[in-house]
Design a protein around this motif. Structure first.
Motif, mmCIF file in Angstrom:
data_model
loop_
_atom_site.group_PDB
_atom_site.id
_atom_site.type_symbol
_atom_site.label_atom_id
_atom_site.label_comp_id
_atom_site.label_asym_id
_atom_site.label_seq_id
_atom_site.Cartn_x
_atom_site.Cartn_y
_atom_site.Cartn_z
ATOM 1 N N LEU A 112 31.121 54.473 116.896
ATOM 2 C CA LEU A 112 31.485 54.119 115.524
ATOM 3 C C LEU A 112 32.648 54.963 115.018
ATOM 4 N N GLY A 113 33.098 55.913 115.841
ATOM 5 C CA GLY A 113 34.074 56.886 115.371
ATOM 6 C C GLY A 113 33.381 57.929 114.516
ATOM 7 N N LEU A 114 34.142 58.897 114.058
ATOM 8 C CA LEU A 114 33.600 59.925 113.167
ATOM 9 C C LEU A 114 33.179 59.290 111.847
ATOM 10 N N GLU A 117 34.321 55.698 111.134
ATOM 11 C CA GLU A 117 35.694 55.449 110.701
ATOM 12 C C GLU A 117 36.430 54.384 111.519
ATOM 13 N N VAL A 118 35.925 53.989 112.687
ATOM 14 C CA VAL A 118 36.612 52.932 113.436
ATOM 15 C C VAL A 118 35.940 51.577 113.276
ATOM 16 N N VAL A 119 34.860 51.503 112.513
ATOM 17 C CA VAL A 119 34.117 50.244 112.385
ATOM 18 C C VAL A 119 34.974 49.153 111.745
ATOM 19 N N SER A 154 18.959 55.520 115.060
ATOM 20 C CA SER A 154 19.114 55.776 113.628
ATOM 21 C C SER A 154 20.475 55.338 113.106
ATOM 22 N N LYS A 155 21.508 55.355 113.958
ATOM 23 C CA LYS A 155 22.863 55.019 113.526
ATOM 24 C C LYS A 155 23.287 53.599 113.886
ATOM 25 N N GLY A 156 22.414 52.858 114.506
ATOM 26 C CA GLY A 156 22.768 51.487 114.871
ATOM 27 C C GLY A 156 23.765 51.410 116.023
ATOM 28 N N ILE A 157 23.747 52.391 116.906
ATOM 29 C CA ILE A 157 24.705 52.447 118.007
ATOM 30 C C ILE A 157 24.476 51.309 118.997
#
Length: 403
Positions: A112-114, A117-119, A154-157
Motif C-alpha cells: 500500500l506504500g507508506l 500513499e500509493v493506493v 488488519s491492513k487489508g494487504i
C-alpha cells in the motif's frame, strides 16, 4: 540505425529507515536498462543522490519520513505535521505516474506504500492506464509468520495484492523460505507469485579491490574485518559489542578493522565510536559510496543481516557473521537462521551476543572461512535474469521508441 522499443518503468521505494530499499531498487533499475528500458524511481531516501545513478535511470525525491515505530512515521526534516507531508508525498507519486505514463509500476516491499500513499496511484492505473502492469516486489522474509499474517489481515494487504497487482515478485528461493506457506497466502494471490531467486550485486574487478586496499592502507599480509550495520539507525548495540570484543581481547595477528556505522547512527554515538576506533587503530566511516569495494577488500564481514547486505556479501563470496536484530521485526533473525543452516554464514542470536562470542566467531572465520566462501557459489542469484525476462515477455504494457 533503427530505433529500439524501450519500456517505461516507474519504481517506488518508500525508504523511511536504512539503505536497503533504495540499494535494492537501484540494483534492479540498473539491470532493467538492458530490456531496454528507461527507469524513474520515486524515493524518500535522503541519500539517493550520493549513489551513482546510471544512464536511463533517474529519480524523483519525495519528502522524507523517518520510522519511529512499526506504525509511527515523522517528517525527516520538514517542519510540518506528518499528515501534511504524507499528503505531499501522495500527490507527487500520483502526478508523477500521470505525467510519466509507465508501462510497468514496481512497488518495493510495501503493497500500500507508506500509510497507503500509493493506493490512489494504483487505483488510477487500474482505471485510466490499464496497459500498465503493476508489480509488487517482496523480499524473501518480511517478519515472523504470525506477526506478518496479523499485519496483513488488519491492513487489508491480502485484498490489495489480489485487486491492485498483476504480478508479485518474491526476491528469494521458495526452498529456502516459503512465504506462501508461512504467511498463508490464498491461492488466487499465490498464482501471481514468481520466485525470482536472490538479487546479485556488482562485483568489483580485482584491480578495483586492490586499489581499495591501497586506499585503506591494507598491506597484502593484513587480514581485514569489515563491520557494517547498513543504515545504522539501530546499529549501535552491534557496533558497541564489536568494539568491546577487541577492547577486551587483543586482535588476531595482522588483523585490521574497518567500521561503517551507517549515516543514521546518532551524532552522539558516532562521536563515541570514533574515539574508540582511534584508540584501537580501526578505520571508521559513517557512509561509504563504494561499499562493494569495501566488501571486496575484506577477508571477513560482520553485519546485521538485512537482505541487501547479505546479497552484497554473498555475491563476493566472503565469509561472514550475522548479528541480527529482532525488534521491531524478526526478519533478520529468520534470514540468519535459514542461511546458517545451509552453510552460507555464521550468526549470533541476540540473546547469546557478547564481546567474547563475537571475538571467537571473527577469529574462527579469519582462520578458516574458505569453506563458506566456496559454498557461496551455490547461492541462487537468478533474480535479475528472471526480472528482465518477465518484463521483456509481458505484452500488456505499451512501448515507446528510444532513438
Amino acid at each position: 540505425m533503427a530505433s529500439l522499443p524501450v519500456k517505461k518503468i516507474l519504481m517506488y521505494s518508500h525508504d523511511t529507515f536504512g539503505l536497503g530499499h533504495i540499494r535494492r531498487t537501484l540494483a534492479i533499475a540498473r539491470s532493467l536498462r538492458k530490456v531496454p528500458a528507461t527507469v524513474l524511481i520515486l524515493t524518500g531516501s535522503p541519500l539517493v543522490g550520493r549513489f551513482k545513478i546510471p544512464r536511463r535511470v533517474d529519480f524523483v525525491r519525495i519528502p522524507g519520513m523517518i520510522k519511529m515505530t512499526n506504525e509511527e512515521y515523522l517528517p525527516l526534516s520538514m517542519k510540518l505535521e506528518a499528515t501534511e507531508v504524507l499528503e505531499i508525498r501522495k500527490s507527487i507519486i500520483l502526478s508523477t505516474a500521470q505525467a510519466f505514463g509507465p508501462d510497468f509500476f514496481i512497488v518495493d516491499k510495501a503493497p500500500l506504500g507508506l500509510k497507503r500513499e500509493v493506493v490512489d496511484t494504483l487505483h488510477w492505473m487500474r482505471r485510466s492506464l490499464p496497459s500498465c502492469t503493476t508489480i509488487l516486489g517482496l523480499r524473501d522474509i518480511m517478519d515472523g509468520a504470525q506477526a506478518t499474517i496479523e499485519d496483513w489481515e488488519s491492513k487489508g494487504i491480502y485484498g490489495a495484492m489480489e485487486a491492485l497487482y498483476d504480478e508479485i515478485w518474491v526476491y528469494g528461493d521458495q526452498s529456502f523460505y516459503d512465504p506462501v506457506r508461512e504467511y498463508r497466502i490464498p491461492e488466487p494471490i499465490a498464482r501471481k507469485i514468481t520466485f525470482t531467486g536472490y538479487i546479485p550485486r556488482h562485483v568489483p574487478s580485482a584491480s578495483k579491490v586492490k586499489q581499495m586496499r591501497r586506499e585503506l592502507g591494507m598491506e597484502d599480509h593484513y587480514k581485514m574485518v569489515l563491520m557494517t550495520t547498513g543504515g545504522g539507525g539501530d546499529g549501535y548495540p552491534v557496533v558497541n559489542t564489536f568494539l568491546k570484543a577487541f577492547e577486551e581481547n587483543a586482535a588476531p595477528s595482522a588483523m585490521k578493522a574497518v567500521i561503517v556505522t551507517g549515516p543514521f547512527l546518532s551524532p552522539m554515538h558516532f562521536k563515541e565510536v570514533a574515539k574508540r576506533c582511534e584508540a584501537l587503530g580501526f578505520q571508521l566511516f559513517r557512509f561509504h559510496r563504494f561499499m562493494e569495494g569495501l566488501i571486496g577488500a575484506a577477508d571477513v564481514i560482520v553485519s546485521m543481516g538485512g537482505y541487501n547486505t547479505v546479497c552484497e556479501i554473498i555475491s563476493q563470496r566472503k565469509p561472514f557473521l550475522i548479528i541480527p536484530r529482532t525488534v521491531p521485526r524478526e526478519e533478520q533473525l529468520i534470514r540468519a537462521e535459514v542461511l546458517c543452516r545451509r552453510g552460507f554464514c555464521e550468526y549470533l542470536h541476540p540473546e547469546r551476543l557478547s564481546p567474547t562470542a563475537v571475538y571467537q566467531k571473527v577469529a574462527t572465520l579469519l582462520a578458516n572461512g574458505t569453506g563458506m566462501a566456496a559454498k557461496a557459489l551455490e547461492f541462487p542469484f537468478t533474480a535479475l535474469e528472471v526480472i528482465r525476462a518477465r518484463v521483456s515477455e509481458c505484452h500488456k504494457g505499451a512501448q515507446v521508441q528510444w532513438a
